[in-house]
Write a protein that holds these residues in place. Structure first.
Motif, PDB file in Angstrom:
ATOM      1  N   ALA A 143       1.275  -1.315   0.224  1.00  0.00           N
ATOM      2  CA  ALA A 143      -0.156   0.050  -0.057  1.00  0.00           C
ATOM      3  C   ALA A 143       1.092   1.419  -0.052  1.00  0.00           C
ATOM      4  O   ALA A 143       2.300   1.244   0.180  1.00  0.00           O
ATOM      5  CB  ALA A 143      -0.694  -0.140   1.094  1.00  0.00           C
ATOM      6  N   ILE A 144       0.574   2.078  -1.218  1.00  0.00           N
ATOM      7  CA  ILE A 144       1.310   3.215  -0.948  1.00  0.00           C
ATOM      8  C   ILE A 144       0.462   4.910  -0.872  1.00  0.00           C
ATOM      9  O   ILE A 144      -0.326   5.184  -1.368  1.00  0.00           O
ATOM     10  CB  ILE A 144       2.279   3.443  -3.085  1.00  0.00           C
ATOM     11  N   LYS A 145       1.088   5.583   0.002  1.00  0.00           N
ATOM     12  CA  LYS A 145       0.128   6.818   0.001  1.00  0.00           C
ATOM     13  C   LYS A 145       1.412   8.104  -0.503  1.00  0.00           C
ATOM     14  O   LYS A 145       1.722   8.081  -0.396  1.00  0.00           O
ATOM     15  CB  LYS A 145       0.699   6.964   1.451  1.00  0.00           C
ATOM     16  N   PRO A 146       0.510   8.570  -1.366  1.00  0.00           N
ATOM     17  CA  PRO A 146       1.464   9.850  -2.716  1.00  0.00           C
ATOM     18  C   PRO A 146       1.569  10.696  -1.979  1.00  0.00           C
ATOM     19  O   PRO A 146       2.202  11.556  -2.447  1.00  0.00           O
ATOM     20  CB  PRO A 146      -0.042   9.370  -3.527  1.00  0.00           C
ATOM     21  N   ALA A 147       0.539  11.032  -1.095  1.00  0.00           N
ATOM     22  CA  ALA A 147       0.948  12.245   0.015  1.00  0.00           C
ATOM     23  C   ALA A 147       2.733  12.390   1.040  1.00  0.00           C
ATOM     24  O   ALA A 147       3.342  13.293   1.048  1.00  0.00           O
ATOM     25  CB  ALA A 147       0.397  13.226   1.146  1.00  0.00           C
ATOM     26  N   GLU A 148       2.854  10.977   0.714  1.00  0.00           N
ATOM     27  CA  GLU A 148       4.192  10.941   1.522  1.00  0.00           C
ATOM     28  C   GLU A 148       5.510   9.961   0.811  1.00  0.00           C
ATOM     29  O   GLU A 148       6.649  10.296   1.409  1.00  0.00           O
ATOM     30  CB  GLU A 148       3.962   9.546   2.272  1.00  0.00           C
ATOM     31  N   VAL A 149       5.241   9.793  -0.105  1.00  0.00           N
ATOM     32  CA  VAL A 149       6.541   8.528  -1.090  1.00  0.00           C
ATOM     33  C   VAL A 149       6.396   9.123  -2.514  1.00  0.00           C
ATOM     34  O   VAL A 149       4.707   9.225  -2.723  1.00  0.00           O
ATOM     35  CB  VAL A 149       6.222   7.791  -0.870  1.00  0.00           C
ATOM     36  N   ASP A 150       6.753   8.716  -3.289  1.00  0.00           N
ATOM     37  CA  ASP A 150       7.151   9.121  -4.806  1.00  0.00           C
ATOM     38  C   ASP A 150       6.087   7.809  -5.546  1.00  0.00           C
ATOM     39  O   ASP A 150       7.303   6.629  -5.007  1.00  0.00           O
ATOM     40  CB  ASP A 150       8.886   9.185  -5.441  1.00  0.00           C
TER      41      ASP A 150
END
Length: 258
Positions: A16-23
């Motif tokens: 799961a990827i959080k776009p506000a935190e990582v590229d």
């Protein structure tokens, strides 16, 4: 920190990827077969071109809150229609933090049902709407918690044969301060944990006494924590209980897994 250890070595097959935190583009290098891009507001949603490029390298899903403008099948759905054909969806009611007051008041069940009918092989988030999600069908997307093993076994014993994907914040270290800094606040937001914590207690590595004791257990109830072998053993337990897919959220960012 376990540099170079991949999520797949711990038995985790999706991230799961959080776009506000990582590229999000960097996530293509994770050793998993699926990426699930969380919704953190319209302003953080990756562009269709970015999602399409990512989907050329691995399977991609995007969390889409059915009550939110842009994803509402009974209203504005421009964001849903802009998603590339290559991208699948994770259908959720929507976290109140990312919804307006008007959006929060919208009925979930008919929107979830309609969104599922418009989607290919959707995952359906169960948080707060377990019975509705089960009735809608699709892969049930659950959050790890202290009752997860028991719930999964009950589902399987009742004859449920559908797929279950399990979301779990993941920290591949047994260094307690690092674990609490990464997951303490997340665990503290859960009702039972919040009730057990002393008033005004720190929820990170600064926690001590009773608060540290509560949080040290809670981060393991709600997350996957420990050296890679420890996490792999826990993942095996969850699969034995009935989980088909384990979706790890890299709670300390992507670097430890690249």
């Amino acid at each position: 920190m376990l540099q170079g250890v991949t999520l797949s070595q711990a038995g985790i097959d999706a991230a799961a990827i959080k776009p506000a935190e990582v590229d999000v583009e960097r996530a293509a290098d994770l050793a998993v077969d699926t990426l699930a891009v969380d919704y953190e507001g319209r302003e953080h949603l990756p562009s269709p071109a970015t999602l399409d490029a990512l989907a050329e390298q691995t399977a991609v899903r995007v969390t889409t809150p059915v009550r939110a403008d842009g994803f509402d099948p009974h209203g504005e759905r421009d964001l849903a229609e802009s998603l590339p054909e290559s991208v699948r969806r994770v259908l959720v009611a929507g976290h109140s933090a990312y919804l307006t007051e008007t959006e929060r008041e919208r009925a979930v069940a008919p929107r979830l049902r309609e969104a599922a009918a418009r989607s290919r092989e959707p995952w359906v988030g169960t948080e707060g709407i377990e019975r509705i999600a089960l009735a809608v069908g699709g892969t049930q997307f659950e959050l790890l918690g202290p009752a997860t093993d028991r719930r999964l076994r009950a589902l399987r014993q009742a004859g449920y044969e559908g797929e279950v994907a399990l979301y779990a914040p993941t920290v591949l270290t047994d260094e307690e301060d690092a674990v609490l800094d990464a997951l303490g606040e997340y665990a503290a937001r859960r009702g039972p944990v919040r009730s057990a914590l002393p008033d005004g207690a720190s929820t990170d590595a600064a926690a001590d006494g009773r608060a540290r004791e509560v949080l040290s257990q809670a981060v393991r109830d709600y997350g996957l924590v420990g050296e890679v072998g420890t996490v792999a053993d826990r993942v095996d337990e969850l699969r034995d209980a009935g989980a088909d897919r384990i979706v790890g959220y890299p709670a300390r960012g992507l670097d430890p897994f690249l």
